[in-house]
Design a protein around this motif. Structure first.
Motif, PDB file in Angstrom:
ATOM      1  N   VAL A  87      76.405  70.865  50.420  1.00 51.09           N
ATOM      2  CA  VAL A  87      77.736  70.831  49.820  1.00 51.09           C
ATOM      3  C   VAL A  87      78.530  69.605  50.283  1.00 51.09           C
ATOM      4  CG1 VAL A  87      79.081  72.261  51.446  1.00 51.09           C
ATOM      5  CG2 VAL A  87      79.543  72.398  48.999  1.00 51.09           C
ATOM      6  N   ARG A  88      78.259  69.172  51.521  1.00 48.92           N
ATOM      7  CA  ARG A  88      78.857  67.923  52.021  1.00 48.92           C
ATOM      8  C   ARG A  88      77.773  67.102  52.703  1.00 48.92           C
ATOM      9  NH1 ARG A  88      82.695  71.801  52.159  1.00 48.92           N
ATOM     10  NH2 ARG A  88      81.559  72.821  53.827  1.00 48.92           N
ATOM     11  N   TYR A 201      83.648  67.853  41.896  1.00 53.53           N
ATOM     12  CA  TYR A 201      83.211  67.368  43.210  1.00 53.53           C
ATOM     13  C   TYR A 201      81.972  68.111  43.701  1.00 53.53           C
ATOM     14  CZ  TYR A 201      85.888  71.567  44.126  1.00 53.53           C
ATOM     15  OH  TYR A 201      86.358  72.854  44.063  1.00 53.53           O
ATOM     16  N   CYS A 202      81.600  69.210  43.041  1.00 50.97           N
ATOM     17  CA  CYS A 202      80.735  70.211  43.685  1.00 50.97           C
ATOM     18  C   CYS A 202      79.289  70.188  43.203  1.00 50.97           C
ATOM     19  CB  CYS A 202      81.337  71.597  43.461  1.00 50.97           C
ATOM     20  SG  CYS A 202      80.442  72.903  44.313  1.00 50.97           S
ATOM     21  N   GLN A 239      79.399  83.098  44.087  1.00 47.72           N
ATOM     22  CA  GLN A 239      80.211  81.862  44.107  1.00 47.72           C
ATOM     23  C   GLN A 239      81.515  82.082  43.375  1.00 47.72           C
ATOM     24  OE1 GLN A 239      79.774  79.503  45.951  1.00 47.72           O
ATOM     25  NE2 GLN A 239      77.603  79.386  46.405  1.00 47.72           N
ATOM     26  N   PRO A 301      90.471  79.984  47.192  1.00 47.00           N
ATOM     27  CA  PRO A 301      90.540  78.522  47.367  1.00 47.00           C
ATOM     28  C   PRO A 301      91.441  77.871  46.313  1.00 47.00           C
ATOM     29  CG  PRO A 301      88.266  79.277  47.459  1.00 47.00           C
ATOM     30  CD  PRO A 301      89.092  80.443  46.987  1.00 47.00           C
ATOM     31  N   GLN A 303      92.051  74.267  46.682  1.00 48.97           N
ATOM     32  CA  GLN A 303      91.450  72.924  46.725  1.00 48.97           C
ATOM     33  C   GLN A 303      92.475  71.801  46.751  1.00 48.97           C
ATOM     34  OE1 GLN A 303      88.550  73.413  47.505  1.00 48.97           O
ATOM     35  NE2 GLN A 303      87.568  75.005  46.300  1.00 48.97           N
ATOM     36  N   ASP A 341      90.439  77.427  50.732  1.00 48.50           N
ATOM     37  CA  ASP A 341      89.712  76.173  50.995  1.00 48.50           C
ATOM     38  C   ASP A 341      90.544  75.032  50.412  1.00 48.50           C
ATOM     39  OD1 ASP A 341      87.587  77.730  51.865  1.00 48.50           O
ATOM     40  OD2 ASP A 341      86.318  77.334  50.128  1.00 48.50           O
ATOM     41  N   ILE A 342      90.585  73.934  51.142  1.00 46.90           N
ATOM     42  CA  ILE A 342      91.362  72.779  50.678  1.00 46.90           C
ATOM     43  C   ILE A 342      90.522  71.509  50.848  1.00 46.90           C
ATOM     44  CG2 ILE A 342      93.510  71.462  50.975  1.00 46.90           C
ATOM     45  CD1 ILE A 342      94.585  73.972  52.531  1.00 46.90           C
ATOM     46  N   PHE A 372      88.609  70.571  54.232  1.00 47.21           N
ATOM     47  CA  PHE A 372      87.458  69.664  54.144  1.00 47.21           C
ATOM     48  C   PHE A 372      87.893  68.277  53.710  1.00 47.21           C
ATOM     49  CE2 PHE A 372      85.945  73.931  52.806  1.00 47.21           C
ATOM     50  CZ  PHE A 372      85.109  74.190  53.882  1.00 47.21           C
ATOM     51  N   ILE A 373      87.232  67.281  54.269  1.00 47.74           N
ATOM     52  CA  ILE A 373      87.401  65.913  53.761  1.00 47.74           C
ATOM     53  C   ILE A 373      86.449  65.761  52.581  1.00 47.74           C
ATOM     54  CG2 ILE A 373      86.839  63.509  54.316  1.00 47.74           C
ATOM     55  CD1 ILE A 373      88.151  63.983  57.037  1.00 47.74           C
ATOM     56  N   TYR A 374      86.944  65.229  51.474  1.00 48.04           N
ATOM     57  CA  TYR A 374      86.106  65.068  50.286  1.00 48.04           C
ATOM     58  C   TYR A 374      84.826  64.301  50.636  1.00 48.04           C
ATOM     59  CZ  TYR A 374      84.219  63.057  46.057  1.00 48.04           C
ATOM     60  OH  TYR A 374      83.351  62.666  45.070  1.00 48.04           O
ATOM     61  N   SER A 375      83.708  64.814  50.166  1.00 47.66           N
ATOM     62  CA  SER A 375      82.424  64.177  50.427  1.00 47.66           C
ATOM     63  C   SER A 375      81.772  63.888  49.068  1.00 47.66           C
ATOM     64  CB  SER A 375      81.569  65.139  51.263  1.00 47.66           C
ATOM     65  OG  SER A 375      80.265  64.667  51.390  1.00 47.66           O
TER      66      SER A 375
HETATM   67  N1  SAH Z   1      82.355  78.941  45.148  1.00 46.08           N
HETATM   68  C1  SAH Z   1      83.310  78.776  46.132  1.00 46.08           C
HETATM   69  C2  SAH Z   1      82.990  77.831  47.278  1.00 46.08           C
HETATM   70  C3  SAH Z   1      81.868  76.923  47.225  1.00 46.08           C
HETATM   71  S1  SAH Z   1      81.658  75.674  48.399  1.00 46.08           S
HETATM   72  C4  SAH Z   1      84.580  78.393  45.432  1.00 46.08           C
HETATM   73  O1  SAH Z   1      84.577  77.944  44.337  1.00 46.08           O
HETATM   74  O2  SAH Z   1      85.611  78.513  46.047  1.00 46.08           O
HETATM   75  C5  SAH Z   1      82.867  75.967  49.643  1.00 46.08           C
HETATM   76  C6  SAH Z   1      83.945  74.946  49.704  1.00 46.08           C
HETATM   77  O3  SAH Z   1      83.408  73.677  49.994  1.00 46.08           O
HETATM   78  C7  SAH Z   1      84.714  74.739  48.422  1.00 46.08           C
HETATM   79  O4  SAH Z   1      85.676  75.706  48.202  1.00 46.08           O
HETATM   80  C8  SAH Z   1      85.321  73.371  48.626  1.00 46.08           C
HETATM   81  O5  SAH Z   1      86.551  73.449  49.282  1.00 46.08           O
HETATM   82  C9  SAH Z   1      84.322  72.700  49.551  1.00 46.08           C
HETATM   83  N2  SAH Z   1      83.587  71.631  48.872  1.00 46.08           N
HETATM   84  C10 SAH Z   1      82.748  71.751  47.822  1.00 46.08           C
HETATM   85  N3  SAH Z   1      82.291  70.530  47.463  1.00 46.08           N
HETATM   86  C11 SAH Z   1      82.852  69.632  48.313  1.00 46.08           C
HETATM   87  C12 SAH Z   1      82.786  68.209  48.442  1.00 46.08           C
HETATM   88  N4  SAH Z   1      82.051  67.469  47.625  1.00 46.08           N
HETATM   89  N5  SAH Z   1      83.493  67.635  49.446  1.00 46.08           N
HETATM   90  C13 SAH Z   1      84.258  68.375  50.274  1.00 46.08           C
HETATM   91  N6  SAH Z   1      84.359  69.698  50.195  1.00 46.08           N
HETATM   92  C14 SAH Z   1      83.672  70.338  49.226  1.00 46.08           C
END
Ligand code: SAH
Ligand code: SF4
Ligand code: F3S
Length: 476
Positions: A87-88, A201-202, A239, A301, A303, A341-342, A372-375
């Motif tokens: 995920v990161r 981002y995911c 999820q 979350p 975000q 989650d942010i 979380f720092i964006y990855s």
């Molecule tokens: N399905 C869940 C969480 C999935 S991943 C939802 O939608 O809330 C868990 C957390 O990781 C996410 O809520 C998000 O805050 C973080 N995350 C996901 N992709 C990321 C990325 N590319 N960079 C940083 N944080 C990320």
């Protein structure tokens, strides 16, 4: 051996086939014990979210049935399995780092079998890297064919070749895999797999596939069996649990599922994660309010606070919409505790955008938050966005957010000081002797004096001192 393919369907006898192989490997391991007096051991390493943790319970279940014993000592293990997360970026780097020292262990113990599975393995670039640089890996599989572990292991033992078996999709849900849970009184239960949301981002939708819900009857039967085995608390996993049941032959809503689970005799607590704000219905809020066993805690979350950023993230709600939901939740369930989650530093995030994130944190008042720092994840739309944010700007914002979260968490939890609440005791405290740790129905973490005999029981505790992320209590 190369074996990357799409396997859309697996017959129900497939599980029986795997069970027969489990038996074969068990006999091999029994023979080994007779000859050497030694049992074979496995080391089970899991990264990432609760989905992966649940999958690793199934891996442990299969390995145990094959006659392996779990060990905490990686060096000594005959079979090492890493269930990976992507995920990161730092999660992926950790796997590559660990593979470095595993090579060392294996050079001293050449029979060691190293297996990699989970989300990271669903990415073709990762497979290429492993083939090129990490040739000491023995078995690689993905998120769709976990149940095939026995067969893959057997093929590896018989051929001595490296096995790659990664599927792009798999619709069928294999029920009834053996499984081992760490705690007697609590268990995680998958209610659905995959994700259809494609937040930009995911990586999860790419590595876990489309949404598939388990049948309600299968879920209820599993929970009843768990309760008969001593479980008091279940954590329902998906999820995006709010869209549970939409694609079943006979559609069921998540709220209906909750109400039915609430009726299971002997079960005490029901928790669930994760909820997506765009799918959080009034019906679900009312079910949470009405069901006495459902934890009054919600992980929701958000975000980012800025509507521009939310739109670019493809989250499909606005800041105002999110805050309205929160108001509704607080009105219907006054003692609810919210967590979130942010992400900080999403491409294009301006200072003004970031202020909106801080504003949401101030307005909602979370009892805990994962920041979380964006990855940048290759293959996701956001990775292609031009205006990636410089590291120093992101770090600065991240630190400001953390400071705010920490003060807010303290303030939110303060209002529970002086209250007496039922605490389900989970374990002995890691830091202090003669203390145990547990959770209230709304998921506050509480430490209080007690010993291991309390584990798995519910005790009334007076909350006396607020330490922000946990509370010190006293038995009432
Ligand atoms: N399905 C869940 C969480 C999935 S991943 C939802 O939608 O809330 C868990 C957390 O990781 C996410 O809520 C998000 O805050 C973080 N995350 C996901 N992709 C990321 C990325 N590319 N960079 C940083 N944080 C990320
Ligand atoms: Fe990722 Fe969004 Fe799906 Fe959560 S809802 S897993 S953040 S794509
Ligand atoms: Fe990671 Fe896969 Fe979970 S990418 S967060 S382990 S679904």
């Amino acid at each position: 051996m190369r074996n990357e393919q799409i396997k859309p369907n697996v017959s129900t006898t497939e599980l029986e086939r795997q069970q027969a192989i489990i038996e074969e490997i068990r006999q091999i391991n029994d023979e080994y014990f007779k000859e050497t007096g030694k049992k074979r051991h496995f080391y089970n390493f899991v990264m990432g979210c609760q989905m992966n943790a649940r999958d690793s319970e199934k891996l442990a279940g299969m390995l145990t049935e094959m006659g392996y014993i779990e060990t905490e000592n990686e060096k000594e293990a005959d079979f090492v399995i890493y269930n990976t997360c992507c995920v990161r970026e730092n999660a992926e780097n950790k796997v590559y780092g660990n593979l470095g020292y595993l090579k060392n262990y294996k050079s001293k113990k050449p029979d060691m079998i190293i297996a990699l599975c989970g989300c990271m393995m669903q990415q073709p670039t990762v497979i290429q890297t492993i083939k090129k640089k990490y040739r000491h890996v023995d078995i690689v599989f993905g998120t769709f064919n976990l149940y095939k572990l026995p067969e893959l292991l057997k093929t590896r033992l018989e051929t001595g070749h490296t096995i790659f078996d990664i599927w792009e999709t798999h619709e069928e849900i294999i029920e009834d895999l053996p499984s081992i849970r760490k705690k007697k009184f609590k268990a995680s239960v998958n209610i659905m797999f995959g994700c259809n949301n494609f937040c930009t981002y995911c990586i999860v939708p790419y590595v876990r596939g489309r949404e598939r819900s388990r049948k309600k009857e299968d879920i209820i039967a599993e929970i009843k069996a768990l309760v008969a085995d001593g479980v008091k608390e279940v954590m329902l996993l998906g999820q995006n649990v709010n869209s549970y049941g939409k694609n079943l032959e006979e559609p069921v809503t998540f709220a209906e599922l909750l109400r039915e689970i609430n009726e299971i005799e002997g079960l005490e607590r029901i928790r669930f994660m994760t909820s997506h704000p765009k799918d959080l219905s009034d019906e679900l809020i009312y079910a949470m309010r009405d069901c006495d066993k459902v934890s009054k805690a919600l992980h929701l979350p958000f975000q980012a606070g800025s509507n521009t950023v939310l739109e670019r993230m493809n989250r499909r709600y606005t800041k105002e919409g999110y805050l309205t939901l929160i108001d509704k939740l607080k009105k219907e369930i006054p003692d609810i505790l919210l967590t979130t989650d942010i992400i900080v530093g999403f491409p294009g995030e301006t200072e003004e955008d970031f202020e909106h994130t801080l504003d949401v944190v101030r307005k909602v008042g979370y009892s805990s938050a994962f920041t979380f720092i964006y990855s940048k994840r290759t293959g996701t739309p956001a990775a292609e966005y031009e205006d990636q944010i410089p590291e120093d700007v992101t770090k600065n914002r991240f630190n400001r957010l953390l400071t705010l979260v920490n003060t807010m968490v303290h303030d939110v939890n303060e209002k529970f000081i002086g209250h007496i609440m039922p605490v389900l005791v989970e374990e002995e405290s890691k830091n202090s002797k003669n203390m145990v740790t547990g959770r209230t129905p709304n998921n506050l973490l509480v430490h209080f004096e007690g010993d291991e005999s309390l584990i798995g029981t519910v005790v009334d505790v007076k909350l006396i001192e607020n330490k922000a992320f946990y509370i010190i209590g006293e038995r009432n």
